[in-house]
Design a protein around this motif. Structure first.
Motif, short mmCIF file in Angstrom:
data_model
loop_
_atom_site.label_atom_id
_atom_site.label_comp_id
_atom_site.label_asym_id
_atom_site.label_seq_id
_atom_site.Cartn_x
_atom_site.Cartn_y
_atom_site.Cartn_z
N CYS A 63 7.43 -0.45 13.40
CA CYS A 63 7.72 -1.39 12.32
C CYS A 63 8.82 -0.79 11.45
O CYS A 63 9.20 0.37 11.61
CB CYS A 63 6.48 -1.70 11.49
SG CYS A 63 5.99 -0.36 10.36
N LYS A 64 9.32 -1.60 10.54
CA LYS A 64 10.27 -1.11 9.55
C LYS A 64 9.48 -0.38 8.48
O LYS A 64 8.52 -0.93 7.92
CB LYS A 64 11.05 -2.28 8.95
CG LYS A 64 12.13 -1.87 7.98
CD LYS A 64 12.91 -3.10 7.50
CE LYS A 64 14.06 -2.70 6.59
NZ LYS A 64 14.85 -3.89 6.16
N ASN A 65 9.87 0.84 8.19
CA ASN A 65 9.10 1.67 7.28
C ASN A 65 9.45 1.35 5.82
O ASN A 65 9.88 2.21 5.05
CB ASN A 65 9.35 3.15 7.58
CG ASN A 65 8.36 4.06 6.90
OD1 ASN A 65 7.28 3.63 6.50
ND2 ASN A 65 8.71 5.33 6.76
N VAL A 66 9.25 0.10 5.46
CA VAL A 66 9.47 -0.38 4.09
C VAL A 66 8.28 -1.25 3.71
O VAL A 66 8.06 -2.31 4.32
CB VAL A 66 10.78 -1.18 3.97
CG1 VAL A 66 10.94 -1.73 2.55
CG2 VAL A 66 11.98 -0.32 4.35
N GLU A 67 7.53 -0.82 2.74
CA GLU A 67 6.31 -1.52 2.37
C GLU A 67 6.62 -2.96 1.96
O GLU A 67 7.51 -3.23 1.15
CB GLU A 67 5.61 -0.80 1.21
CG GLU A 67 4.24 -1.37 0.88
CD GLU A 67 3.50 -0.55 -0.16
OE1 GLU A 67 2.40 -0.95 -0.54
OE2 GLU A 67 4.04 0.50 -0.59
N GLY A 68 5.87 -3.88 2.54
CA GLY A 68 6.05 -5.30 2.24
C GLY A 68 7.08 -5.98 3.13
O GLY A 68 7.19 -7.21 3.11
N HIS A 69 7.83 -5.21 3.91
CA HIS A 69 8.86 -5.79 4.78
C HIS A 69 8.80 -5.16 6.17
O HIS A 69 9.83 -4.98 6.82
CB HIS A 69 10.25 -5.58 4.16
CG HIS A 69 10.43 -6.26 2.85
ND1 HIS A 69 10.69 -7.60 2.73
CD2 HIS A 69 10.34 -5.76 1.58
CE1 HIS A 69 10.78 -7.91 1.45
NE2 HIS A 69 10.58 -6.82 0.73
N GLU A 70 7.60 -4.85 6.60
CA GLU A 70 7.44 -4.15 7.87
C GLU A 70 7.92 -4.98 9.07
O GLU A 70 8.41 -4.42 10.05
CB GLU A 70 5.97 -3.77 8.07
CG GLU A 70 5.47 -2.67 7.15
CD GLU A 70 4.97 -3.18 5.80
OE1 GLU A 70 4.38 -2.40 5.04
OE2 GLU A 70 5.20 -4.39 5.51
N TYR A 71 7.76 -6.32 9.00
CA TYR A 71 8.03 -7.13 10.18
C TYR A 71 8.92 -8.35 9.92
O TYR A 71 9.06 -9.20 10.80
CB TYR A 71 6.70 -7.61 10.78
CG TYR A 71 5.80 -6.48 11.22
CD1 TYR A 71 6.03 -5.79 12.41
CD2 TYR A 71 4.73 -6.09 10.43
CE1 TYR A 71 5.22 -4.75 12.80
CE2 TYR A 71 3.90 -5.04 10.82
CZ TYR A 71 4.15 -4.37 12.00
OH TYR A 71 3.34 -3.32 12.39
N ASP A 72 9.56 -8.42 8.76
CA ASP A 72 10.29 -9.64 8.42
C ASP A 72 11.80 -9.53 8.60
O ASP A 72 12.54 -10.45 8.24
CB ASP A 72 9.97 -10.07 6.98
CG ASP A 72 10.39 -9.01 5.95
OD1 ASP A 72 10.95 -7.98 6.36
OD2 ASP A 72 10.13 -9.22 4.74
N ASP A 73 12.28 -8.42 9.16
CA ASP A 73 13.72 -8.21 9.29
C ASP A 73 14.12 -8.30 10.76
O ASP A 73 14.04 -7.33 11.51
CB ASP A 73 14.09 -6.84 8.71
CG ASP A 73 15.59 -6.62 8.61
OD1 ASP A 73 16.34 -7.34 9.29
OD2 ASP A 73 16.00 -5.71 7.86
N ALA A 74 14.57 -9.49 11.16
CA ALA A 74 14.90 -9.71 12.57
C ALA A 74 16.08 -8.84 13.01
O ALA A 74 16.09 -8.33 14.14
CB ALA A 74 15.23 -11.19 12.80
#
Length: 212
Positions: free
Chosen positions: A72-83
């Motif tokens: 996942c993206k290691n940013v809290e709250g944006h783990e899966y929303d960045d295509a």
């Protein structure tokens, strides 16, 4: 119920390339976190119930196989929303030889990466105990100094042989008529080449003489 995120639980060859993938992603400013490596059947069934898996029995993620991992993206709250993030990570993973779940048509899974020998092994084969051969350890191609020097020499020679642009015709004619630019020993003016300091001081000296 077992759901590990430990890279060491992967098969050794897959683990090595997983770490290389993380390092290469970091080098591109992609902060990637491994969220899962191996899982047991109980956890796989839970994933199936929750809609995160298509079969109730693990294959590439299974403890015995150790051939897949999720990120996942290691940013809290944006783990899966960045295509775009997953597309870039997917490109890195595929460059190393992994198959990326984001390419799947029926059940796209952007966080998922697996070693299936470039599609030669299916989930059914892995569940039957037929595992792909060792994954080649990714190594970046290195260029020797000699190879680099030869490449640069070819590039510079190519520039020297290029014809000048039409817009500079008047200035070039003046420089040549007044002896500011005389060309090399073969007569080439090398208008598209880079200017060295050595060439610069010669031009400056000629200009100074011309102004007197």
């Amino acid at each position: 119920m077992l759901a590990s995120r430990n890279i060491d639980d992967l098969r050794a060859d897959v683990a090595a390339n997983c770490r290389t993938m993380l390092a290469r992603c970091a080098g591109q400013g992609l902060d990637v976190l491994v969220t899962q490596t191996v899982r047991d059947e109980e956890y796989q069934q839970k994933c199936c119930r929750d809609g995160y898996a298509s079969t109730p029995v693990p294959s590439f993620h299974s403890v015995k196989a150790g051939l897949a991992f999720d990120v996942c993206k290691n940013v809290e709250g944006h783990e899966y929303d960045d295509a775009d993030f997953f597309a870039r990570v997917g490109a890195v993973g595929k460059e190393l030889g992994f198959s990326w779940g984001g390419d799947w048509k029926a059940f796209p899974d952007r966080p998922h990466f697996q070693w299936d020998a470039h599609g030669a092994y299916t989930g059914a084969m892995v569940r039957a105990g037929r595992y792909p051969p060792p994954m080649p350890v990714y190594e970046e191609e290195t260029m020797t100094q000699q190879q680099f020097n030869a490449m640069m020499e070819n590039y510079l020679c190519g520039l020297a042989d290029r014809e000048p642009s039409a817009w500079s015709a008047q200035a070039r004619a003046w420089a040549e008529e007044n002896g500011i630019l005389t060309g090399d020993e073969t007569g080439r003016k090398q208008y598209k080449s880079f200017l060295t300091r050595e060439q610069l001081v010669v031009i400056l000296q000629r200009l100074q003489r011309h102004d007197k």
